[in-house]
Design a protein around this motif. Sequence first.
Motif, PDB file in Angstrom:
ATOM      1  N   PRO A  21       0.789  -0.821  -0.222  1.00  0.00           N
ATOM      2  CA  PRO A  21      -0.340  -0.195   0.093  1.00  0.00           C
ATOM      3  C   PRO A  21       0.287   1.275  -0.127  1.00  0.00           C
ATOM      4  N   SER A  22       2.132   1.107   0.584  1.00  0.00           N
ATOM      5  CA  SER A  22       3.102   2.343   0.495  1.00  0.00           C
ATOM      6  C   SER A  22       3.326   2.324  -0.839  1.00  0.00           C
ATOM      7  N   ASN A  23       3.537   1.860  -1.316  1.00  0.00           N
ATOM      8  CA  ASN A  23       4.517   1.472  -2.948  1.00  0.00           C
ATOM      9  C   ASN A  23       3.457   2.232  -3.956  1.00  0.00           C
ATOM     10  N   LEU A  24       2.323   1.898  -3.461  1.00  0.00           N
ATOM     11  CA  LEU A  24       1.498   2.455  -4.351  1.00  0.00           C
ATOM     12  C   LEU A  24       0.373   4.052  -3.613  1.00  0.00           C
ATOM     13  N   THR A  25       0.776   4.526  -2.812  1.00  0.00           N
ATOM     14  CA  THR A  25       1.101   5.548  -2.330  1.00  0.00           C
ATOM     15  C   THR A  25       1.147   6.140  -3.146  1.00  0.00           C
ATOM     16  N   GLN A  26       2.656   6.212  -2.909  1.00  0.00           N
ATOM     17  CA  GLN A  26       3.699   6.697  -3.977  1.00  0.00           C
ATOM     18  C   GLN A  26       3.834   6.909  -4.939  1.00  0.00           C
ATOM     19  N   LEU A  27       3.210   5.600  -6.114  1.00  0.00           N
ATOM     20  CA  LEU A  27       2.375   5.601  -7.468  1.00  0.00           C
ATOM     21  C   LEU A  27       2.045   6.750  -7.696  1.00  0.00           C
ATOM     22  N   GLN A  28       1.205   6.448  -6.730  1.00  0.00           N
ATOM     23  CA  GLN A  28      -0.295   7.911  -6.588  1.00  0.00           C
ATOM     24  C   GLN A  28       0.083   9.221  -6.849  1.00  0.00           C
ATOM     25  N   GLN A  29       0.897   9.229  -6.154  1.00  0.00           N
ATOM     26  CA  GLN A  29       1.581  10.466  -6.262  1.00  0.00           C
ATOM     27  C   GLN A  29       2.773  11.308  -7.239  1.00  0.00           C
ATOM     28  N   MET A  56      -4.585   5.568  -2.305  1.00  0.00           N
ATOM     29  CA  MET A  56      -3.815   6.657  -1.685  1.00  0.00           C
ATOM     30  C   MET A  56      -5.099   7.729  -0.798  1.00  0.00           C
ATOM     31  N   GLN A  57      -6.746   7.134  -1.405  1.00  0.00           N
ATOM     32  CA  GLN A  57      -7.957   7.366  -1.118  1.00  0.00           C
ATOM     33  C   GLN A  57      -8.042   6.910   0.548  1.00  0.00           C
ATOM     34  N   GLY A  58      -7.172   5.128   0.842  1.00  0.00           N
ATOM     35  CA  GLY A  58      -7.382   4.481   2.168  1.00  0.00           C
ATOM     36  C   GLY A  58      -5.988   5.487   3.291  1.00  0.00           C
ATOM     37  N   ALA A  59      -5.399   5.841   3.074  1.00  0.00           N
ATOM     38  CA  ALA A  59      -4.438   6.075   3.238  1.00  0.00           C
ATOM     39  C   ALA A  59      -4.551   7.353   4.118  1.00  0.00           C
ATOM     40  N   ASP A  60      -4.060   7.121   5.200  1.00  0.00           N
ATOM     41  CA  ASP A  60      -4.354   8.011   6.540  1.00  0.00           C
ATOM     42  C   ASP A  60      -2.564   9.055   5.793  1.00  0.00           C
ATOM     43  N   VAL A  61      -2.525  10.330   5.372  1.00  0.00           N
ATOM     44  CA  VAL A  61      -1.750  11.604   4.771  1.00  0.00           C
ATOM     45  C   VAL A  61      -0.891  11.895   6.184  1.00  0.00           C
ATOM     46  N   ARG A  62      -2.190  11.988   7.193  1.00  0.00           N
ATOM     47  CA  ARG A  62      -1.575  12.835   8.534  1.00  0.00           C
ATOM     48  C   ARG A  62      -0.316  12.267   9.489  1.00  0.00           C
ATOM     49  N   GLU A  63      -0.934  10.557   9.377  1.00  0.00           N
ATOM     50  CA  GLU A  63       0.411   9.397   9.328  1.00  0.00           C
ATOM     51  C   GLU A  63       2.031   9.599   9.583  1.00  0.00           C
ATOM     52  N   GLY A  64       2.239   9.931  10.275  1.00  0.00           N
ATOM     53  CA  GLY A  64       4.005  10.358  10.295  1.00  0.00           C
ATOM     54  C   GLY A  64       3.940  11.681   9.267  1.00  0.00           C
ATOM     55  N   HIS A  65       2.631  12.635   9.455  1.00  0.00           N
ATOM     56  CA  HIS A  65       3.256  13.951   8.859  1.00  0.00           C
ATOM     57  C   HIS A  65       3.625  14.643  10.124  1.00  0.00           C
ATOM     58  N   HIS A  66       4.040  15.703  10.650  1.00  0.00           N
ATOM     59  CA  HIS A  66       4.530  17.217  11.303  1.00  0.00           C
ATOM     60  C   HIS A  66       4.263  17.991  10.161  1.00  0.00           C
TER      61      HIS A  66
END
Length: 131
Positions: A21-29, A56-66
């Motif tokens: 899922p992380s790879n797919l999110t990066q690929l979507q970006q 990307m839609q299922g990802a918590d974009v705030r997770e790990g985001h500061h």
Amino acid sequence: VLRLMAACERRVAELSDALTPSNLTQLQQWLLWWEEEQGASSALAQPLRARCAAAMQGADVREGHHLSRLQASVGRALEGLGVPHASESTLASGYSLDFVLGAGGPAAVSSAAVSSAAESSAAESSAAESS
């Protein structure tokens, strides 16, 4: 550049079953950047593109985001000016917006676009404290 991108897309397609899922999110970006910002089209198959969008839609974009100090300062400046806004909003396409202003529809504003307001607010605060 286009040959390099085509080679990368072929390799990603070969590895698609192993993508996390992380790879797919990066690929979507990357897809968003490549297509929307560069005006190029991608040869990735629709099923893989759909998996990327879903990740990307299922990802918590705030997770790990500061929030950066600048972004926090912009948020405080918007509050101080009484501007209604939402922070860290994600569009259906996967784009993450620092701020969405107002109630009359989303107006995307990056931190840089309103940094002068934050700097002015900080300068006014410093001047008021000095007085």
